[in-house]
Design an enzyme around this catalytic site. Structure first.
Site, short mmCIF file in Angstrom:
data_model
loop_
_atom_site.label_atom_id
_atom_site.label_comp_id
_atom_site.label_asym_id
_atom_site.label_seq_id
_atom_site.Cartn_x
_atom_site.Cartn_y
_atom_site.Cartn_z
N LYS A 1 0.85 -1.19 0.00
CA LYS A 1 0.00 0.00 0.00
C LYS A 1 0.89 1.24 0.00
O LYS A 1 1.78 1.37 0.85
CB LYS A 1 -0.84 -0.02 1.27
C1 E4P Z 1 -8.33 1.49 3.81
O1 E4P Z 1 -7.63 0.62 3.37
C2 E4P Z 1 -8.20 2.11 5.12
O2 E4P Z 1 -7.49 1.22 5.94
C3 E4P Z 1 -9.50 2.34 5.82
O3 E4P Z 1 -10.61 1.92 5.07
C4 E4P Z 1 -9.65 3.72 6.40
O4 E4P Z 1 -10.86 3.80 7.08
P1 E4P Z 1 -11.17 4.93 8.16
O5 E4P Z 1 -11.51 6.17 7.44
O6 E4P Z 1 -12.37 4.39 8.91
O7 E4P Z 1 -9.95 5.06 9.02
#
Ligand code: E4P
Length: 221
Positions: free
Chosen positions: A83
């Site tokens: 990522k």
């Molecule tokens: C995506 O891969 C992120 O880890 C995640 O969906 C972020 O979500 P949040 O906005 O609830 O922190």
């Protein structure tokens, strides 16, 4: 639609993997910090439990640093998706890792323009954050609609739309209507998807009537 679970908690992942409904896992530095566990060990363990893509995020912000971290993370298991954030260095790193055959998930996407760049960089996944847009009064699902429409216009865009920052079951339903490829869902939302009061009420009534018959399926002829 593929279902990823958005957590780094091994117990939660194990429990949900047993349902057979999980196609992958996404983590981020905040989710890893919440577990208090070692990152690399955690990713290794998640990759053992779930065979689909497991997103593990770099924390360097420059291209060379991201590339080195990305290669290390990709070396943990063949199902790691590295990522990277949606920055110019992140895109450059995405291109380099993708050219090496490594899956990359470009995260922190908040505009259709950014999603076009992720596809150009050869990302396996782009992660638009719907909940965080909703939180500031913008249209999270509108972003998904735009990205799906744009990606459908170009057969050379192979990037999957991974709906992230999901807050409630209707985000999943809307993502399905729009034809998004993947939803990454927090464990609590995944469990909420199964719930309906009429299912509970109907089941209670069926079981009460069945009890009156005095029969048992396994004990019958
Ligand atoms: C995506 O891969 C992120 O880890 C995640 O969906 C972020 O979500 P949040 O906005 O609830 O922190």
């Amino acid at each position: 639609m593929k279902f990823f679970v958005d957590t780094a908690d091994i117990a939660e992942i194990t429990e949900l993997a047993e349902t057979g409904l999980l196609d992958g896992v996404t983590t981020n530095p905040s989710l890893v910090a919440k577990t208090g566990k070692d990152f690399v060990t955690t990713v290794k363990e998640i990759c053992r439990i779930v065979k689909g893509p497991v997103s593990a995020e770099v924390t360097a912000t420059d291209h060379a640093g991201m590339l080195a971290e990305g290669r290390k993370l990709a070396g943990i298991a063949t199902n790691v998706a590295v990522k990277v954030p949606l920055t110019m260095d992140g895109l450059k790193t995405c291109k380099a890792l993708s050219d090496d055959g490594i899956m990359v998930n470009v995260t922190l996407c908040f505009s259709p323009a950014q999603a076009i760049l992720a596809a150009k960089a050869g990302a396996a996944f782009v992660s638009p954050f719907v909940g965080r847009l909703d939180d500031i009064g913008q249209d999270g699902m509108g972003l998904i609609a735009d990205i799906v429409q744009i990606y459908n216009n170009y057969s050379d865009f192979q990037t999957e739309v991974l709906v992230a920052s999901i807050r409630h079951p209707m985000h999943v339903v809307e993502a399905g209507k729009l034809g998004a490829d993947v939803c990454t869902v927090p464990p609590a939302v995944l469990k909420a998807l199964v719930k309906h009061p009429l299912t509970d009420k109907g089941l209670d009534a069926f079981l009460a009537d069945w009890k009156k018959t005095g029969q048992s399926i396994l004990g019958g002829t």
